[in-house]
Design a protein around this motif. Structure first.
Motif, PDB file in Angstrom:
ATOM      1  N   ILE A  90       0.688  -1.483   0.036  1.00 45.63           N
ATOM      2  CA  ILE A  90       0.018  -0.033   0.102  1.00 45.63           C
ATOM      3  C   ILE A  90       0.858   1.332   0.179  1.00 45.63           C
ATOM      4  CG2 ILE A  90      -0.129   0.222   2.594  1.00 45.63           C
ATOM      5  CD1 ILE A  90      -3.348   0.739   1.876  1.00 45.63           C
ATOM      6  N   ILE A  91       0.261   2.232  -0.576  1.00 49.30           N
ATOM      7  CA  ILE A  91       1.083   3.614  -0.681  1.00 49.30           C
ATOM      8  C   ILE A  91       0.209   4.683   0.021  1.00 49.30           C
ATOM      9  CG2 ILE A  91       1.953   5.598  -2.122  1.00 49.30           C
ATOM     10  CD1 ILE A  91       2.992   3.543  -4.002  1.00 49.30           C
ATOM     11  N   HIS A  92       0.804   5.316   1.208  1.00 48.44           N
ATOM     12  CA  HIS A  92       0.236   6.418   2.010  1.00 48.44           C
ATOM     13  C   HIS A  92       0.827   7.682   1.643  1.00 48.44           C
ATOM     14  CE1 HIS A  92      -1.852   7.323   6.008  1.00 48.44           C
ATOM     15  NE2 HIS A  92      -2.107   8.139   5.093  1.00 48.44           N
ATOM     16  N   THR A  93       0.200   8.515   0.894  1.00 47.01           N
ATOM     17  CA  THR A  93       1.074   9.890   0.765  1.00 47.01           C
ATOM     18  C   THR A  93       0.509  10.660   1.865  1.00 47.01           C
ATOM     19  OG1 THR A  93      -0.755  10.655  -0.553  1.00 47.01           O
ATOM     20  CG2 THR A  93       1.006   9.658  -1.692  1.00 47.01           C
ATOM     21  N   GLN A  94       1.434  11.556   2.385  1.00 45.27           N
ATOM     22  CA  GLN A  94       1.224  12.493   3.478  1.00 45.27           C
ATOM     23  C   GLN A  94       1.050  14.076   2.976  1.00 45.27           C
ATOM     24  OE1 GLN A  94       0.921  11.212   6.355  1.00 45.27           O
ATOM     25  NE2 GLN A  94       1.252   9.105   5.590  1.00 45.27           N
ATOM     26  N   THR A  95       1.539  14.280   1.629  1.00 45.52           N
ATOM     27  CA  THR A  95       1.612  15.568   1.460  1.00 45.52           C
ATOM     28  C   THR A  95       1.224  15.578  -0.291  1.00 45.52           C
ATOM     29  OG1 THR A  95       4.159  15.164   0.745  1.00 45.52           O
ATOM     30  CG2 THR A  95       3.128  16.582   2.766  1.00 45.52           C
ATOM     31  N   PRO A  96       0.581  16.569  -0.822  1.00 43.18           N
ATOM     32  CA  PRO A  96      -0.071  16.639  -2.286  1.00 43.18           C
ATOM     33  C   PRO A  96       0.911  17.396  -3.264  1.00 43.18           C
ATOM     34  CG  PRO A  96      -0.935  18.379  -0.916  1.00 43.18           C
ATOM     35  CD  PRO A  96      -0.080  17.953   0.183  1.00 43.18           C
ATOM     36  N   PHE A  97       2.308  17.314  -2.787  1.00 42.92           N
ATOM     37  CA  PHE A  97       3.196  17.997  -3.850  1.00 42.92           C
ATOM     38  C   PHE A  97       3.791  17.007  -4.741  1.00 42.92           C
ATOM     39  CE2 PHE A  97       2.916  20.681   0.354  1.00 42.92           C
ATOM     40  CZ  PHE A  97       1.950  21.396  -0.417  1.00 42.92           C
ATOM     41  N   ALA A  98       5.113  17.408  -4.962  1.00 41.51           N
ATOM     42  CA  ALA A  98       5.868  16.435  -6.060  1.00 41.51           C
ATOM     43  C   ALA A  98       5.817  15.038  -5.808  1.00 41.51           C
ATOM     44  CB  ALA A  98       7.394  17.214  -6.439  1.00 41.51           C
ATOM     45  N   LEU A  99       6.466  14.885  -4.682  1.00 36.17           N
ATOM     46  CA  LEU A  99       6.587  13.187  -4.398  1.00 36.17           C
ATOM     47  C   LEU A  99       5.141  12.761  -4.222  1.00 36.17           C
ATOM     48  CD1 LEU A  99       9.434  13.119  -1.891  1.00 36.17           C
ATOM     49  CD2 LEU A  99       9.489  13.097  -4.546  1.00 36.17           C
ATOM     50  N   GLY A 100       4.278  13.428  -3.761  1.00 34.20           N
ATOM     51  CA  GLY A 100       3.047  12.779  -3.715  1.00 34.20           C
ATOM     52  C   GLY A 100       2.265  12.557  -4.728  1.00 34.20           C
ATOM     53  N   ILE A 101       2.401  13.475  -5.718  1.00 33.04           N
ATOM     54  CA  ILE A 101       1.712  13.390  -6.982  1.00 33.04           C
ATOM     55  C   ILE A 101       2.515  12.111  -7.849  1.00 33.04           C
ATOM     56  CG2 ILE A 101       1.484  14.309  -9.206  1.00 33.04           C
ATOM     57  CD1 ILE A 101       1.220  17.199  -7.732  1.00 33.04           C
ATOM     58  N   ALA A 102       3.664  12.077  -7.748  1.00 33.99           N
ATOM     59  CA  ALA A 102       4.363  10.927  -8.314  1.00 33.99           C
ATOM     60  C   ALA A 102       4.205   9.775  -7.820  1.00 33.99           C
ATOM     61  CB  ALA A 102       5.930  11.300  -8.347  1.00 33.99           C
ATOM     62  N   MET A 103       4.038   9.410  -6.445  1.00 31.83           N
ATOM     63  CA  MET A 103       3.688   8.306  -5.892  1.00 31.83           C
ATOM     64  C   MET A 103       2.411   7.703  -5.955  1.00 31.83           C
ATOM     65  SD  MET A 103       6.823   6.635  -5.337  1.00 31.83           S
ATOM     66  CE  MET A 103       6.316   5.677  -3.841  1.00 31.83           C
ATOM     67  N   ALA A 104       1.647   8.696  -6.265  1.00 34.06           N
ATOM     68  CA  ALA A 104      -0.003   8.298  -6.385  1.00 34.06           C
ATOM     69  C   ALA A 104      -0.081   7.664  -7.656  1.00 34.06           C
ATOM     70  CB  ALA A 104      -0.847   9.389  -6.063  1.00 34.06           C
ATOM     71  N   ARG A 105       0.701   8.171  -8.734  1.00 34.83           N
ATOM     72  CA  ARG A 105       0.751   7.891  -9.842  1.00 34.83           C
ATOM     73  C   ARG A 105       1.341   6.407 -10.081  1.00 34.83           C
ATOM     74  NH1 ARG A 105       3.769  11.585 -12.274  1.00 34.83           N
ATOM     75  NH2 ARG A 105       2.014  12.832 -12.405  1.00 34.83           N
ATOM     76  N   GLN A 106       2.457   6.279  -9.243  1.00 33.66           N
ATOM     77  CA  GLN A 106       3.216   4.927  -9.394  1.00 33.66           C
ATOM     78  C   GLN A 106       2.280   3.879  -8.708  1.00 33.66           C
ATOM     79  OE1 GLN A 106       5.970   4.144 -10.606  1.00 33.66           O
ATOM     80  NE2 GLN A 106       6.155   6.302 -11.600  1.00 33.66           N
ATOM     81  N   ALA A 107       1.569   4.096  -7.658  1.00 36.88           N
ATOM     82  CA  ALA A 107       0.468   3.312  -7.370  1.00 36.88           C
ATOM     83  C   ALA A 107      -0.483   2.839  -8.192  1.00 36.88           C
ATOM     84  CB  ALA A 107      -0.241   3.902  -5.854  1.00 36.88           C
ATOM     85  N   ARG A 108      -0.899   3.716  -8.920  1.00 34.17           N
ATOM     86  CA  ARG A 108      -2.098   3.189 -10.129  1.00 34.17           C
ATOM     87  C   ARG A 108      -1.210   2.521 -11.045  1.00 34.17           C
ATOM     88  NH1 ARG A 108      -2.918   8.796  -9.583  1.00 34.17           N
ATOM     89  NH2 ARG A 108      -1.996   9.225 -11.703  1.00 34.17           N
ATOM     90  N   ARG A 109      -0.006   2.850 -11.364  1.00 34.37           N
ATOM     91  CA  ARG A 109       0.759   1.874 -12.112  1.00 34.37           C
ATOM     92  C   ARG A 109       0.984   0.302 -11.820  1.00 34.37           C
ATOM     93  NH1 ARG A 109       6.257   0.537 -13.340  1.00 34.37           N
ATOM     94  NH2 ARG A 109       7.001   1.395 -11.518  1.00 34.37           N
ATOM     95  N   LEU A 110       1.078   0.405 -10.745  1.00 32.83           N
ATOM     96  CA  LEU A 110       1.315  -0.853  -9.920  1.00 32.83           C
ATOM     97  C   LEU A 110       0.031  -1.469  -9.365  1.00 32.83           C
ATOM     98  CD1 LEU A 110       4.743   0.115  -8.019  1.00 32.83           C
ATOM     99  CD2 LEU A 110       4.406  -1.208 -10.132  1.00 32.83           C
ATOM    100  N   GLY A 111      -1.131  -0.986  -9.544  1.00 29.44           N
ATOM    101  CA  GLY A 111      -2.183  -1.323  -8.921  1.00 29.44           C
ATOM    102  C   GLY A 111      -2.237  -1.632  -7.584  1.00 29.44           C
TER     103      GLY A 111
END
Length: 388
Positions: A90-111
């Motif tokens: 699971i991926i849990h983002t704490q902030t909605p900036f550069a890393l948060g945006i990128a890792m949310a995208r990676q979560a979708r890519r990896l399902g």
């Protein structure tokens, strides 16, 4: 499970997001789970923890304490390419900036299941960091961006009912769940407040009023100067300790000098772990005049040290103070000052609030909240796999 926690602000930067990330991560590990933290790299800071993966970062002119992760760098691309090897659940983002945006995208890519914790009341920050922007645009901009970012996740965590109500007004599609950060009680054992009082030159008859945390404009510290001035007639030995650093430190110091408060205000920088905990215990009261606290971790920390609070009953503070541990008031100088005087002068009331502090601290313990979050993760992961 293997949990990926993503934050655009992390050590050596200290704020509520950093504290929340560290607290949850530490207690997840204590409960037998693996945690990898994704964070920006800070100049001069060496990362020796293999469970923290750092991204190259940029300087932010409007917030020099912070960094913007460079998610397009070769280092970032290599990290993203190796993500499957980590076998995150699971991926849990704490902030909605550069890393948060990128890792949310990676979560979708990896399902992978993903969720976001909405820590910050961005509407309140806009006037301080984007001064040239018309104020009428603050809410529409924040609402639009928040909706776009949050809806990329399977769930949004909020630390208080007030933030849940605010996000409902933003018309998110992602489900919202209230689950605050707990307070780690371990640093608040065997405290020595007397040692800290002596170290700072406070005698037995002196009244120590504490403002702990990041020194930022939205913390409204000059309001506490107003309170201190009002207390002068009845509590001439009351002094305010401002502990912490932040972008407003110099302006707050200048305001203190302008008012000629002198030794009645004591400024402390960052403290070591022992002094930090002992300072809470040394104080007679902890004061919080901010109206932008999504939770108010400093309040539960103060309660863990047995020190009652006087705080403005706005946003997340309402939830924290609902069970006692001090007095919650409106942002009114007379009402706030009267509450401080009541607790300083009424020994029976003060003792009752100290007792409430103990109950509140245990109700908001990190162990309790970490297990609640883990149960929530398990549900999200199961739902994601079922839908796949």
């Amino acid at each position: 499970m293997h949990i990926g926690m993503v934050t655009d602000t992390f050590l050596p930067r200290i704020n509520g997001v950093t504290k929340s990330t560290l607290t949850f991560a530490e207690h997840f590990r204590r409960l037998g789970h693996r945690v990898t933290i994704f964070a920006p790299r800070y100049p001069g800071a060496q990362e020796e923890n293999p469970e923290v993966l750092r991204f190259p970062s940029y300087y932010l002119f409007f917030s020099p304490e912070d960094r913007l992760g460079n998610t397009l760098s070769p280092t970032a691309r290599r990290l993203f390419k190796k993500l499957p090897e980590l076998k995150l659940d699971i991926i849990h983002t704490q902030t909605p900036f550069a890393l948060g945006i990128a890792m949310a995208r990676q979560a979708r890519r990896l399902g992978l299941a993903s969720l976001h914790t909405y820590h910050t009341l961005f509407e309140a920050y806009m006037p301080h960091y984007f001064k040239l922007l018309p104020r009428s645009l603050d809410k529409p901009i924040v609402a639009s961006f928040s909706r776009w970012f949050c809806d990329q996740h399977d769930q949004v965590i909020v630390p208080s009912s007030a933030i849940a109500e605010m996000l409902a007004g933003y018309r998110l599609r992602a489900p919202i769940k209230i689950l605050p950060t707990g307070t780690d009680l371990s640093p608040f054992q065997n405290l020595d407040g007397k040692r800290m009082r002596e170290k700072l030159g406070f005698g037995p008859e002196d009244k120590m009023l504490l403002s702990m945390g990041r020194v930022a404009h939205e913390k409204n510290i000059p309001f506490l100067f107003d309170v201190l001035e009002r207390l002068q007639a009845k509590q001439p030995r009351a002094r305010l300790v401002v502990a912490g650093q932040g972008p407003a430190l110099e302006s707050v110091k200048a305001e203190s000098e302008k008012r000629r408060l002198g030794e009645r205000v004591v400024f402390l920088g960052l403290l070591n772990r022992r002094d930090w905990a002992d300072l809470y215990a040394a104080a007679d009261l902890h004061l919080l005049a901010s109206v932008t606290e999504t939770q108010g971790l400093v309040l539960t920390e103060s309660m863990a040290a047995g020190t009652p609070c006087v705080a403005v009953a706005a946003m997340g503070v309402r939830d924290v103070m609902q069970g006692g541990g001090g007095l919650a008031v409106s942002l009114n100088l007379e009402e706030f000052t009267a509450a401080v005087l009541r607790l300083l002068e009424d020994k029976q009331l003060y003792a009752a609030k100290v007792e409430e502090c103990s109950r509140q601290a245990h109700a908001w313990s990190a162990e309790t909240k970490a297990q609640e979050m883990l149960d929530n993760y398990a549900q999200l992961i199961a739902a994601k796999r079922k839908a796949a």
